[in-house]
Design a protein around this motif. Sequence first.
Motif: not given
Ligand SMILES: O=P(O)(O)OP(=O)(O)OP(=O)(O)OC[C@H]1O[C@@H](n2cnc3c(O)ncnc32)[C@H](O)[C@@H]1O
Length: 597
Positions: A422, A443, A547, A549-550
């Motif tokens: 994205e 996290e 992807f 919670w889309d």
């Molecule tokens: O390495 P980073 O960038 O942290 O990647 P991450 O997958 O761990 O991402 P986050 O810590 O921001 O956690 C966000 C959660 O929400 C999900 N997520 C993030 N953006 C999203 C979106 O646009 N639509 C749906 N789910 C999303 C993602 O898969 C994670 O489970």
Amino acid sequence: MSSETPSDEVRRKWLKPAIGENFILLNDVLSSSYSTALNLSSGGTFKILKQLDSYDDENFLLEHTTPTSTTTTKYLVKVHNGVESEDAKIIDYQNSIMTHLNLHPSITTTAPLLSDDGAPFSNHKLPVSSPQHSPAPLTVRLLTYIEGTPMAYKQVTPALLFSAGEYLANVDSSLDNFSHPASERFHAWDQKNTTSLREFVKYIQTPERQKLVSSVIDAFESTVLPDASNLRQGVLQSDFNDANIIIGASDKIAGVIDFGDSVKSWRVLDCTVAMAYAMLSSYGKTGHSLAASAAFLSGFNTKYPLTPTERMHVRTLVCCRLACSATLGAYSYSQDPTNKYLLLHAEPCWRTLELVWSQVDADHLASFYDLAMSPEANLDLLSVPDPTVPDHFQKLRTSTKRSFSDTKTITFVTGNKKKLEEVQKIMENTTATITNHKLDLPELQGDPLYVSEEKCKLAVAEIGGAVITEDTSLCFNALNGMPGPYIKWFLDKCGHDGLNKMLDGFSDRTAYAQTVVAYCSGPGSPIHLFDGRTNGKIVLPRGPLDFGWDPVFECSEGGASSAGLTYAEMDKSVKNTVSHRGKAFEQLKSFLETESS
Ligand SMILES: O=P(O)(O)OP(=O)(O)OP(=O)(O)OC[C@H]1O[C@@H](n2cnc3c(O)ncnc32)[C@H](O)[C@@H]1O
Ligand SMILES: [Mg+2]
């Protein structure tokens, strides 16, 4: 020699003070032992402002107000590790060094205040990291505070490193007239004892890096040790890194702190330890590690010229310190595998060691360092990017220099492939080139702005250049914003259905998605945050499940191509026009445009 053995490094982990945010405990200690220094009986007051960084001790910033003055004075409260606390001679040693150095007209360091017993320290039973050993008798000192900012938070330049070199040279000249019985001790961080690092090699995570460190130790034993008797001795500061160098007004060095690692050892080591840290400074990390170390060496050598034998061993001794930091870092991680920070912080050190030891030709580096110590040395000549070809330094003397800072590449640090797709789309038509570094950042917990900022700090330390990170939250209005930044765990453990069930019993199923983007142009630069939010509601899954919670987030914004659809049901390009991420990155884009214009 004191009775300290290498395994004291192990005990330091158990006996690290664990006061943390428990300021009440610390207030008691200070009121009971430093009431005279803080004139508590005549109306003086104090407040612990915050905890400061420390590796094995705990440090706190204290603000003191006297009843007669409107201004406040800052002090440092240092709670010593249990290992040092057991040995009153060591504490006395550190106090004596500070007193000695403060007599020098151009050196400033912290100075101890006297406790109510008239001693420059006090002892207390306090909590330590290992529950089995807690509480333990720990030494507390109240120290004067040098106003300024640690070099670690400044944009480091070659000129600053040069003056840091001169400053340490002054410290070392002064310490040539200082002696103390406790300086004759074994310390695992003293590079004279590089051989003792062998017992920690097994904790290094990869066989390649184990081999790398072993080869540094081999070289130390075969080339440096035989020359030991020709190396000058003296009491060293031993830890002249950017957290211990305080920068005051007009970017002048205001002082040096922390004599916790001080030992009597080879004089040249004070310089080579600091050179290793210069490589890891904000200037060194942006592709100038060799230049950073050369600038420091040049400054040091003008005030405290190295002998021919010392010069010969500079490269190996610098690598001994890098190997020591990286290896003892790996050991710390083995003792606390949940602490991913340790790995992240060690990474630049490993990369630098790989570069200096394995990728740069040893003779060329030696001649570069000779150049830094020659009368022709000047910072322009030394400020070269790290080499990409083996004979770089020979070419360099005749060629013009190239600057890395001209490129506008920004690294997006994330472990999430879908986010990356994205973001690449959103940032397609910008002047900056976005590259990706795949890394699962820890996290973290807390407010979304804080989480994103902290991720960015870790990323910039890892990359050493311009970075973007982001953290995404899904916030349920009925739950006052929860799960928020914890959505990853909730999604992992409860799935799409679980997220829906969490709202059963609530009439309000609305939610908002939030992305906080953090951008930093490089080490030492400020972090900029951009917050994008989109409203919607939580529904049963609809659309592709690839992807996060889309499929359960139904957007309520935009026109017919987005409102009423889940993110998963939308065309990807449409999602970017209404999404939380799209909005946050649009703000970043405008910021970058204004910045470059
Ligand atoms: O390495 P980073 O960038 O942290 O990647 P991450 O997958 O761990 O991402 P986050 O810590 O921001 O956690 C966000 C959660 O929400 C999900 N997520 C993030 N953006 C999203 C979106 O646009 N639509 C749906 N789910 C999303 C993602 O898969 C994670 O489970
Ligand atoms: Mg994450």
